[in-house]
Design a protein around this motif. Structure first.
Motif, mmCIF file in Angstrom:
data_model
loop_
_atom_site.group_PDB
_atom_site.id
_atom_site.type_symbol
_atom_site.label_atom_id
_atom_site.label_comp_id
_atom_site.label_asym_id
_atom_site.label_seq_id
_atom_site.Cartn_x
_atom_site.Cartn_y
_atom_site.Cartn_z
ATOM 1 N N PRO A 279 0.847 -1.208 0.000
ATOM 2 C CA PRO A 279 0.000 0.000 0.000
ATOM 3 C C PRO A 279 0.876 1.249 0.000
ATOM 4 O O PRO A 279 1.923 1.300 0.657
ATOM 5 C CB PRO A 279 -0.793 -0.139 1.299
ATOM 6 N N ALA A 280 0.436 2.245 -0.725
ATOM 7 C CA ALA A 280 1.241 3.459 -0.860
ATOM 8 C C ALA A 280 1.423 4.171 0.474
ATOM 9 O O ALA A 280 2.481 4.756 0.741
ATOM 10 C CB ALA A 280 0.580 4.383 -1.875
ATOM 11 N N ASN A 285 7.627 7.878 1.879
ATOM 12 C CA ASN A 285 7.254 8.990 1.005
ATOM 13 C C ASN A 285 5.816 8.910 0.520
ATOM 14 O O ASN A 285 5.404 9.672 -0.358
ATOM 15 C CB ASN A 285 8.205 9.067 -0.191
ATOM 16 N N GLN A 286 5.016 7.987 1.087
ATOM 17 C CA GLN A 286 3.585 7.867 0.796
ATOM 18 C C GLN A 286 3.290 7.540 -0.673
ATOM 19 O O GLN A 286 2.207 7.855 -1.175
ATOM 20 C CB GLN A 286 2.850 9.153 1.196
ATOM 21 N N THR A 287 4.185 6.871 -1.316
ATOM 22 C CA THR A 287 3.945 6.444 -2.693
ATOM 23 C C THR A 287 4.764 5.202 -2.997
ATOM 24 O O THR A 287 5.779 4.938 -2.329
ATOM 25 C CB THR A 287 4.293 7.569 -3.693
ATOM 26 N N ASP A 288 4.297 4.409 -3.961
ATOM 27 C CA ASP A 288 4.979 3.181 -4.358
ATOM 28 C C ASP A 288 5.938 3.442 -5.512
ATOM 29 O O ASP A 288 5.758 4.387 -6.299
ATOM 30 C CB ASP A 288 3.967 2.119 -4.791
ATOM 31 N N THR A 289 6.900 2.585 -5.590
ATOM 32 C CA THR A 289 7.716 2.575 -6.795
ATOM 33 C C THR A 289 6.899 1.927 -7.909
ATOM 34 O O THR A 289 5.925 1.203 -7.636
ATOM 35 C CB THR A 289 9.001 1.784 -6.564
ATOM 36 N N PRO A 290 7.235 2.148 -9.165
ATOM 37 C CA PRO A 290 6.503 1.487 -10.257
ATOM 38 C C PRO A 290 6.468 -0.031 -10.113
ATOM 39 O O PRO A 290 5.438 -0.661 -10.390
ATOM 40 C CB PRO A 290 7.273 1.926 -11.497
ATOM 41 N N SER A 296 1.488 -4.995 -6.813
ATOM 42 C CA SER A 296 0.249 -4.906 -6.049
ATOM 43 C C SER A 296 -0.963 -5.075 -6.948
ATOM 44 O O SER A 296 -1.927 -5.775 -6.596
ATOM 45 C CB SER A 296 0.185 -3.568 -5.312
ATOM 46 N N GLN A 297 -0.955 -4.431 -8.081
ATOM 47 C CA GLN A 297 -2.085 -4.535 -9.004
ATOM 48 C C GLN A 297 -2.262 -5.950 -9.543
ATOM 49 O O GLN A 297 -3.376 -6.339 -9.923
ATOM 50 C CB GLN A 297 -1.902 -3.547 -10.157
#
Length: 784
Positions: A279-280, A285-290, A296-297
């Motif tokens: 989860p982001a 930094n509150q975001t995922d790497t690509p 996750s998707q």
């Protein structure tokens, strides 16, 4: 066995109003609940308890506008409660804070600090008597140390088990070895009929150690999946048993899934649905790497298409595929279970959430049902994106109703904004409609929605025909067999219906259209609070002043007594106080003229006349002749003893008409008696043996006041003089008032004529200086 430390009891729990606790802005006049991020909640009988999470308030300003939402941080450790007997409205205009009860974890309503700090997320477990909180994230702070990793909070509401002394309140319990609180974003479920609670999956740190909310330190960040199932057995109150079960490899860990309990088989089963990996919001930094986002998707949607099933009694996990159209990848939603009246189907309701990746994206406002044992999905209610929320909790007050509590909207835009609608929403599980008010008097048994029984067969009351998964999906026969076993529903206690309580209308505070007090930054409650505090201070000062005045008054009368270091009163001050307290009339008069009768013991008399001729005097008797009186000017003359006379004779005291003279200043009554061989004997007065005055001693002290006479009487009682009995033996006798009349004390003798004069050979008295004694002593013959 876990150790218990009671840190608060019910008598110290403070009941506080549900209001913004900190962060009031300049010009703010009120506050309204805005959103509630990731609280934890559980039901005990007729009340839902909500703890932790970030509660945001919308400040109402004095100029008629609303300020930006504020998170107060809950410094008092408030636990909110909502009794199901309380009616309320779900519209935006209703002030929802008015329906909550509050209890502070801080002693006396003070700041909770590390005793009951604020946790973001985590879980709450409850039975019909108590609840526990577990896991979650703390904010990193230097203000106070964090609780140990083994600490969990417990709240006892009702006594459970054998009769015992019981007090409701909080306790701090410690986990056994092998289990810590360092886990968050898991799925929690309570099973009151079995006194059990479970926490499924979640996130932990890479070191299995401390975790904090957005700490900025990667080692303190919860970003690793937890592959555990934590269980707690609450059968024995205050002696909970904790267990840590490792998930099998076919049941992967996940974050922010939902887990529900279904009443089938011996102890029921658990079904875990939803959740995501990477989860982001778990990253610093509150975001995922690509790469994380792509993974996750790929994997997260499978948590809806294939659900995990856990047999509690046998501690066995199963993976079961589902049919129909699932919600897709979803996290931070909520779920409840509603069973058909005949138990032929059990419908899991899922509401809200988002994909866990795009925090500024669309949040769901849809309601979905997974019906088991058919394991078929169906979307039963479509909502509006603006009404969507995530991070909320759901509970059931009645079989046909669901409360949605808290949550937060999409983080789109440049600023945080409030939920659309109100903090609490109510959904009817039978009609599949949102309702705008909750009335405790309006409810019914659950009926299966038509679109569901049309899919699984049967009617609204049950009789489902689809009692197993579709043949098109894989099925575990052992797991399906669990649904064929009836659960003992007598263990499930019901506490409804609830008697509605009367509440005052509590609309959202109306703001003034103009500024009432420009520049005022104080909240509205400050004035009355300060008034009460200042009033108490004034009363306290008044009481202290009165006590000090009374003490000073008492000391002014009785004298001051200071305590020494060992706690006793200084005796010198005591004597002074006694002297001050003596009535002045009782003191001996003080005379300063020449006529003052002086004493050789007066401190101011520089001259001490010889009392007994300079001879040494002993207190005890010896064999020497008595020499109490000599011719050294004492003024005493020994007289012959009177035959048969006694000191108790009624002829004792006679008044003296003589006036005082200067010679009386040297006359005194000796206070020392004794014998010493070196001192000459006292010559007796030559009198007739038959004289009636024989044996009398006459003193030469005259002209005394009645007070002084009384004083001399006291001295004469303890003073002795030597008297010759004619047989050569001396007798010591106290001085008594004379019974002979004379012109003055010094010339007093038998018959009233003086014994001192030119013819006496003793002294140089003259007739003008004759004085008559007023004291005489009569002694019995032969008395010693």
């Amino acid at each position: 066995m876990a150790s218990l430390i009671i840190f608060l009891i019910a008598g110290f729990l403070a009941r506080l109003c549900a209001a913004q606790q900190a962060g009031w802005a300049t010009g703010q006049v009120n506050a309204t609940m805005c959103s509630w991020q990731a609280p934890r909640a559980a039901v005990i009988r007729d009340t839902v308890y909500i703890d932790g999470g970030y509660l945001w308030w919308e400040p109402g300003m004095s100029d008629g506008t609303y300020g930006a939402p504020v998170n107060d941080g809950n410094p008092l450790g408030i636990v909110y409660s909502l009794n199901f007997s309380t009616p309320f409205s779900t519209t935006q205009s209703f002030n929802m804070s008015s329906v909550f009860g509050t209890t502070s974890k801080g002693a006396g309503g003070s700041e909770a600090n590390n005793i009951g700090p604020l946790y973001y997320d985590g879980g709450m477990f409850a039975n019909d008597y108590e609840w526990f909180t577990y896991g979650g994230l703390l904010s990193l702070t230097d203000a106070y140390p964090a609780p140990p990793g083994s600490a969990v909070a417990q709240y006892n509401q009702y006594a459970n088990g054998p009769p015992k002394q019981f007090g409701n309140g909080f306790v701090l319990q410690y986990l056994p070895n092998g289990i810590t609180r360092y886990v968050t974003d898991g799925a929690a479920v309570s099973v009151p009929s079995e006194n059990l609670g479970f926490y499924f999956g979640g996130l932990r740190s890479s070191t299995f150690g401390e975790i904090y909310y957005i700490s900025g330190n990667a080692s303190l960040n919860a970003d690793e999946l937890s592959e555990t199932l934590i269980g707690v057995d609450m059968s024995s109150q205050t002696k909970a048993k904790w267990n840590n079960y490792t998930l099998p490899t076919n049941v992967p860990g996940r974050a922010n899934a939902e887990i529900v309990w279904i009443p089938v088989s011996k102890q029921g089963i658990l079904v875990a649905i939803g959740g995501v990996i990477f989860p982001a919001y778990a990253n610093v930094n509150q975001t995922d790497t690509p790469a994380q986002k792509a993974q996750s998707q790929q994997q997260s949607p499978a948590f809806m298409t294939t659900v995990a099933v856990y047999d509690i009694a046998n501690q066995v996990w199963y993976e079961q595929e589902t049919s129909g159209t699932p919600p897709g990848q979803m996290a931070l939603g909520c779920a409840v279970v509603a069973s058909a009246q005949d138990g032929s189907s059990h419908n899991i309701y899922w509401y809200g959430g988002f994909d866990g990746l795009d925090q500024a994206g669309t949040y769901s406002d849809d309601v979905w049902i997974l019906s088991v044992p058919s394991f078929m999905w169906m979307k039963v209610k479509s909502g509006t994106p603006s009404h969507g929320r995530a991070g909320h909790k759901c509970v059931k007050p009645y079989p046909d109703q669901m409360f949605v509590i808290g949550g937060y909207p999409s983080l789109s835009g440049t600023s945080f904004h409030c939920l659309e609608g109100n903090v609490i929403q109510v959904f009817n599980l039978s009609s599949l409609q949102w309702i705008d008010k909750y009335d405790p008097g309006v409810w019914s048994n659950y009926t299966v929605p038509a679109m569901i029984y049309e899919m699984i067969g049967g009617t609204g009351t049950g009789s489902a025909t689809q009692t197993a998964p579709s043949s098109t999906i894989s099925t575990n026969a052992t797991m399906i067999a669990l649904f064929q076993q009836q659960y003992d529903t007598s263990k499930i206690a019901t506490w409804y219906p609830y008697q509605a309580i009367t509440t005052s209308s509590s609309p959202r505070p109306t703001l003034p259209s103009v500024v009432a007090k420009p520049g005022s930054g104080t909240p509205s409650f400050l004035a009355p609070v300060l008034g009460v505090i200042l009033g108490l201070i004034f009363i306290t000062c008044l009481v202290v002043a009165i006590m000090l005045y009374r003490r000073r008054k008492i000391l002014s009368v009785n004298g001051t007594a200071t305590q020494s270091e060992n706690g006793t009163v200084d005796p010198r001050r005591g004597v002074l106080g006694w002297l001050r307290s003596v009535n002045v009339e009782a003191k001996a008069p003080t005379v300063t003229t020449d006529e003052t009768p002086s004493s050789p013991y007066d401190e101011d008399n520089p001259y001490l006349p010889p009392e007994i001729g300079g001879g040494q005097v002993h207190e005890m008797m010896d064999t020497s002749r008595p020499q109490e009186l000599s011719d050294s000017g004492t003024g005493f003359t020994p007289l012959a003893l009177s035959g048969g006379a006694s000191r108790n004779s009624p002829k004792g005291l006679r008044s003296s008409p003589s006036a005082a003279s200067n010679t009386s200043a040297t006359s005194s009554v000796s206070h020392i008696s004794g014998r010493h061989p070196s001192n000459p004997a006292i010559s007796p007065v030559a009198t007739s043996p038959t004289s009636p005055e024989e044996g009398r001693i006459i003193s030469g002290v005259s002209n005394l006041s009645e007070t002084d006479k009384g004083h001399l009487r006291g001295i004469s009682e303890t003073s002795g003089v030597s008297v010759s009995t004619g047989a050569g033996a001396a007798m010591v006798s106290p001085v008594s008032p004379p019974r002979v009349e004379g012109s003055d004390y010094i010339s007093a003798r038998p018959g009233g004529e003086g014994t001192f004069g030119p013819g006496s050979g003793e002294g140089s008295g003259s007739p003008a200086s004759k004085r008559r004694s007023n004291f005489a002593e009569e002694l019995d013959e032969g008395r010693l």
